[in-house]
Design a protein around this motif. Structure first.
Motif, short mmCIF file in Angstrom:
data_model
loop_
_atom_site.label_atom_id
_atom_site.label_comp_id
_atom_site.label_asym_id
_atom_site.label_seq_id
_atom_site.Cartn_x
_atom_site.Cartn_y
_atom_site.Cartn_z
N VAL A 96 0.94 -1.27 -0.28
CA VAL A 96 0.05 -0.47 0.09
C VAL A 96 0.67 0.97 -0.57
N ILE A 97 0.68 2.14 -0.74
CA ILE A 97 1.26 3.32 -0.54
C ILE A 97 1.03 4.15 -0.01
N VAL A 98 1.59 4.81 1.32
CA VAL A 98 1.69 5.74 2.29
C VAL A 98 2.31 7.20 2.23
N GLY A 99 2.07 7.83 2.07
CA GLY A 99 1.68 9.40 2.01
C GLY A 99 2.38 9.87 0.55
N HIS A 100 1.62 9.42 0.11
CA HIS A 100 2.41 10.39 -1.27
C HIS A 100 1.88 11.75 -1.56
N SER A 101 2.96 12.26 -2.46
CA SER A 101 2.63 13.75 -2.59
C SER A 101 1.52 14.51 -2.41
N GLU A 102 0.76 13.57 -3.10
CA GLU A 102 -0.78 14.44 -3.62
C GLU A 102 -1.65 13.60 -2.06
N ARG A 103 -1.67 13.08 -1.15
CA ARG A 103 -2.27 13.09 -0.17
C ARG A 103 -2.21 14.10 0.60
N ARG A 104 -0.80 14.20 0.59
CA ARG A 104 0.07 15.22 1.89
C ARG A 104 -0.50 16.26 1.62
N ALA A 105 -0.73 16.29 0.28
CA ALA A 105 -1.07 18.44 -0.39
C ALA A 105 -2.96 18.78 -0.20
N TYR A 106 -3.45 17.01 -0.54
CA TYR A 106 -4.90 17.58 -0.53
C TYR A 106 -5.27 17.09 0.00
N HIS A 107 -5.32 15.99 1.13
CA HIS A 107 -5.36 15.51 2.27
C HIS A 107 -5.10 15.78 3.46
N HIS A 108 -4.13 17.25 3.45
CA HIS A 108 -3.02 17.47 4.45
C HIS A 108 -2.72 16.17 5.51
N GLU A 109 -2.03 15.34 4.89
CA GLU A 109 -1.25 14.57 5.04
C GLU A 109 -0.14 14.49 6.36
N THR A 110 0.15 14.46 7.36
CA THR A 110 1.13 14.85 7.86
C THR A 110 2.45 13.47 8.03
#
Ligand SMILES: O=C[C@H](O)COP(=O)(O)O
Length: 253
Positions: A96-110
Motif C-alpha cells: 500500500v502506498i503511504v503518504g503520497h504527495s498528492e495525499r499530503r497536499a490535498y488531504h493534509h497528511e502529516t
C-alpha cells in the motif's frame, strides 16, 4: 542493476484512473512480462480501490502483485469512506502506498499520520511504500535533502524491514510534469536516504528498497534505474498503458 542484494521493484500507481475496462491493462502486463524479467524483478500495480479485487483475480497465479494507494491507520470503525490495511489485505493486496504527495497536499497528511499508516500496513502484513519528496521551492532553497530526511525520520516506523517497508523518493515538482531531476540530484537524494535507513533501522534496513518516482517513462527508465541506490520506480502516468509500463520494466532486461 540489482544493488546490495535488493530485488528491483517496478510499481505502477494508477491514481484516480481506471474503470472495469482497465483490467485489460493488467492482463496485457501479465501476458507480456517475460518470464526471465518476472524472475528477476518485482512488479506491482496499485489501481484505485474499486479495482483491487478484479486486479488480484486477473493476476492470480502470476508474480504480479496488487496494492492499494492509501489506507486508514485504524483497523475498523466510524471512518466513512476509509479503507483499512486489513480490508486491503483481505482483498489480496500485498502493498500500500503511504503518504503520497498528492495525499499530503490535498488531504493534509502529516508525517505523523504517515507513520501511523505505515504501522497500520505492517499490522495487516502489507508492505507500506512510504513516499517522501520536496517541492520546487524547497529544492530551489537548497533544502531538498533536509526535507526528505525529516519526512523519513518521522514517517518510518521503528524496526522497519524490507518485508514491511519500501521508500519512494518523489520530488513533488517532477510528478506528472515531464520534468525529472538530474541523475546527479536523484543519486544524491537516494544516497542520503540509504545512509539514513542503514543507520536508523539497523541491519534489516539494508534490504529496504528505495524507488524513484516522477515522470519515469520508457525513454528515461534505463538511465534512472541504473543510478546508485535506485532500487526501482514508482510510476504514475506511464503505468496506465501496458506497453509503456512494460517498457519501463524492460530497463532491467
Ligand atoms: O506515484 C507515482 C508518481 O506520483 C509519479 O507520477 P508520474 O509518473 O505520472 O509523474
Amino acid at each position: 542493476m540489482t544493488q546490495g542484494g535488493r530485488r528491483p521493484l517496478v510499481a505502477g500507481n494508477w491514481k484516480m484512473n481506471g474503470t472495469r475496462s482497465s483490467i485489460a491493462v493488467v492482463e496485457q502486463i501479465r501476458e507480456n512480462l517475460s518470464p526471465d524479467l518476472a524472475a528477476r524483478i518485482d512488479v506491482l500495480i496499485c489501481p484505485p480501490s474499486t479495482l483491487i479485487g478484479s486486479c488480484v483475480a486477473a493476476t492470480y497465479g502470476s508474480s504480479i502483485a496488487i496494492g492499494g494507494q492509501n489506507l486508514h491507520a485504524r483497523t475498523s470503525g466510524a471512518f466513512t469512506g476509509s479503507i483499512s490495511a486489513e480490508m486491503l489485505a483481505d482483498l489480496g493486496a500485498k502493498y500500500v502506498i503511504v503518504g503520497h504527495s498528492e495525499r499530503r497536499a490535498y488531504h493534509h497528511e502529516t508525517d505523523d499520520g504517515v507513520h501511523a499508516k505505515a504501522l497500520g500496513a505492517r499490522r495487516a502484513g502489507l508492505c507500506g511504500i512510504i513516499c517522501v519528496g520536496e517541492t520546487i521551492e524547497e529544492r530551489e532553497q537548497g533544502r531538498a535533502l533536509d526535507i526528505v530526511r525529516a519526512q523519513l525520520a518521522i514517517g518510518l516506523p521503528k524496526g522497519a524491514t524490507a518485508a514491511d517497508t519500501v521508500i519512494a523518493y518523489e520530488p513533488v515538482w517532477a510528478i506528472g510534469s515531464g520534468r525529472t531531476p538530474t541523475p546527479r540530484d536523484i543519486a544524491e537524494v537516494h544516497a542520503s536516504l540509504r545512509e539514513m535507513l542503514d543507520k536508523l533501522a539497523g541491519d534489516e534496513a539494508r534490504k529496504i528498497r528505495i524507488l524513484y518516482g516522477g515522470s519515469v517513462k520508457p525513454s528515461n527508465a534505463r538511465e534512472i534505474l541504473s543510478l546508485d541506490n535506485v532500487d526501482g520506480a514508482l510510476v504514475g502516468g506511464a503505468s496506465l498503458v501496458a506497453e509503456d509500463f512494460l517498457g519501463i520494466c524492460a530497463a532491467y532486461a
